[in-house]
Design an enzyme around this catalytic site. Structure first.
Site, PDB file in Angstrom:
ATOM      1  N   ASP A  37      -9.884 -11.221  -3.085  1.00  0.00           N
ATOM      2  CA  ASP A  37     -10.738 -10.046  -3.305  1.00  0.00           C
ATOM      3  C   ASP A  37     -11.610 -10.306  -4.541  1.00  0.00           C
ATOM      4  OD1 ASP A  37     -10.343  -6.754  -2.400  1.00  0.00           O
ATOM      5  OD2 ASP A  37     -11.567  -7.253  -4.140  1.00  0.00           O
ATOM      6  N   ASN A  95      -5.929   0.408   3.747  1.00  0.00           N
ATOM      7  CA  ASN A  95      -6.657   1.657   3.516  1.00  0.00           C
ATOM      8  C   ASN A  95      -7.357   2.041   4.813  1.00  0.00           C
ATOM      9  OD1 ASN A  95      -5.977   1.840   0.755  1.00  0.00           O
ATOM     10  ND2 ASN A  95      -7.611   0.404   0.221  1.00  0.00           N
ATOM     11  N   GLY A 101      -9.777   5.701   0.719  1.00  0.00           N
ATOM     12  CA  GLY A 101     -10.654   4.833  -0.062  1.00  0.00           C
ATOM     13  C   GLY A 101     -11.131   3.598   0.660  1.00  0.00           C
ATOM     14  N   GLN A 102     -11.065   3.603   2.001  1.00  0.00           N
ATOM     15  CA  GLN A 102     -11.578   2.426   2.721  1.00  0.00           C
ATOM     16  C   GLN A 102     -13.073   2.307   2.492  1.00  0.00           C
ATOM     17  OE1 GLN A 102     -10.825   2.331   6.971  1.00  0.00           O
ATOM     18  NE2 GLN A 102     -11.760   0.298   7.184  1.00  0.00           N
ATOM     19  N   SER A 103     -13.514   1.143   2.015  1.00  0.00           N
ATOM     20  CA  SER A 103     -14.933   0.957   1.711  1.00  0.00           C
ATOM     21  C   SER A 103     -15.620  -0.018   2.662  1.00  0.00           C
ATOM     22  CB  SER A 103     -15.106   0.484   0.261  1.00  0.00           C
ATOM     23  OG  SER A 103     -14.430  -0.728   0.058  1.00  0.00           O
ATOM     24  N   HIS A 108      -8.849  -4.833   7.677  1.00  0.00           N
ATOM     25  CA  HIS A 108      -8.319  -5.828   6.732  1.00  0.00           C
ATOM     26  C   HIS A 108      -7.076  -5.286   6.059  1.00  0.00           C
ATOM     27  CE1 HIS A 108     -11.127  -3.218   4.607  1.00  0.00           C
ATOM     28  NE2 HIS A 108     -10.409  -3.411   3.512  1.00  0.00           N
ATOM     29  N   LEU A 109      -6.212  -6.206   5.641  1.00  0.00           N
ATOM     30  CA  LEU A 109      -4.997  -5.874   4.892  1.00  0.00           C
ATOM     31  C   LEU A 109      -5.172  -6.397   3.476  1.00  0.00           C
ATOM     32  CD1 LEU A 109      -4.153  -6.055   7.953  1.00  0.00           C
ATOM     33  CD2 LEU A 109      -1.923  -6.856   7.153  1.00  0.00           C
ATOM     34  N   HIS A 110      -4.725  -5.623   2.502  1.00  0.00           N
ATOM     35  CA  HIS A 110      -4.674  -6.091   1.121  1.00  0.00           C
ATOM     36  C   HIS A 110      -3.273  -6.627   0.849  1.00  0.00           C
ATOM     37  CE1 HIS A 110      -8.329  -3.812  -0.383  1.00  0.00           C
ATOM     38  NE2 HIS A 110      -8.058  -3.131   0.721  1.00  0.00           N
TER      39      HIS A 110
HETATM   40  P1  AMP Z   1     -11.187  -1.299   1.209  1.00  0.00           P
HETATM   41  O1  AMP Z   1     -11.757  -0.497   0.061  1.00  0.00           O
HETATM   42  O2  AMP Z   1      -9.753  -1.032   1.505  1.00  0.00           O
HETATM   43  O3  AMP Z   1     -12.076  -1.184   2.430  1.00  0.00           O
HETATM   44  O4  AMP Z   1     -11.219  -2.806   0.744  1.00  0.00           O
HETATM   45  C1  AMP Z   1     -12.393  -3.567   0.688  1.00  0.00           C
HETATM   46  C2  AMP Z   1     -12.170  -4.644  -0.327  1.00  0.00           C
HETATM   47  O5  AMP Z   1     -13.125  -5.657  -0.126  1.00  0.00           O
HETATM   48  C3  AMP Z   1     -12.321  -4.176  -1.784  1.00  0.00           C
HETATM   49  O6  AMP Z   1     -11.109  -4.407  -2.492  1.00  0.00           O
HETATM   50  C4  AMP Z   1     -13.466  -5.035  -2.329  1.00  0.00           C
HETATM   51  O7  AMP Z   1     -13.255  -5.435  -3.649  1.00  0.00           O
HETATM   52  C5  AMP Z   1     -13.440  -6.212  -1.367  1.00  0.00           C
HETATM   53  N1  AMP Z   1     -14.715  -6.900  -1.211  1.00  0.00           N
HETATM   54  C6  AMP Z   1     -15.911  -6.352  -0.931  1.00  0.00           C
HETATM   55  N2  AMP Z   1     -16.855  -7.317  -0.830  1.00  0.00           N
HETATM   56  C7  AMP Z   1     -16.210  -8.508  -1.050  1.00  0.00           C
HETATM   57  C8  AMP Z   1     -16.638  -9.868  -1.085  1.00  0.00           C
HETATM   58  N3  AMP Z   1     -17.915 -10.220  -0.860  1.00  0.00           N
HETATM   59  N4  AMP Z   1     -15.710 -10.817  -1.355  1.00  0.00           N
HETATM   60  C9  AMP Z   1     -14.416 -10.485  -1.569  1.00  0.00           C
HETATM   61  N5  AMP Z   1     -13.957  -9.214  -1.526  1.00  0.00           N
HETATM   62  C10 AMP Z   1     -14.843  -8.236  -1.282  1.00  0.00           C
END
Ligand code: AMP
Ligand code: ZN
Length: 122
Positions: A37, A95, A101-103, A108-110
């Protein structure tokens, strides 16, 4: 959600998978990739990303996706081991939706570890 070419073109994870955006890839196979990340919330913070854009979140998953979901979870465990946090402990987070807070709307899994993780999460 159905696969949409425009959506994929605008998706940061699809761009990474296509090789159009750089990433620090720690694992890849035919179903998922794992990248560090770029805004890490723990000393180890890896994302397990499904290769296809067809699932924007867990809400889009059907019974037919059970194998892919299982593979992604298994990969999380494998990557935790590879990153040296399996024994000390780690957390796998998915998320899902706005309030979680999914962005990035691409499943994807963290995998988080390398420090004490508070419970309950924020
Ligand atoms: P979420 O908020 O659960 O959807 O997780 C999205 C994650 O993607 C966040 O933790 C961001 O920091 C990560 N992220 C977004 N763009 C990138 C990127 N280009 N490379 C690596 N991680 C990213
Ligand atoms: Zn995508």
């Amino acid at each position: 959600m159905t696969t949409d070419t425009t959506q994929e073109q605008e998706c940061v994870f699809c761009s990474i998978i296509a090789g159009d955006l750089p990433s620090d890839t720690v694992y890849r196979d035919d179903q998922v990739i794992a990248i560090k990340d770029n805004n890490p919330q723990a000393p180890i913070h890896v994302l397990i990303i499904t290769r296809e854009h067809n699932l924007e979140s867990l809400n889009d998953a059907s019974r037919l996706d059970a194998s892919l979901l299982g593979h992604a979870l298994y990969t999380a465990a494998k990557v935790a081991n590879q990153m040296g946090i399996a024994e000390s402990g780690y957390r796998v987070v998915v998320n899902t939706g706005e309030k979680a807070g999914q962005s990035v709307p691409h499943l994807h899994l963290h995998v988080l570890g390398g420090r004490n993780l508070a419970w309950p999460p924020g």
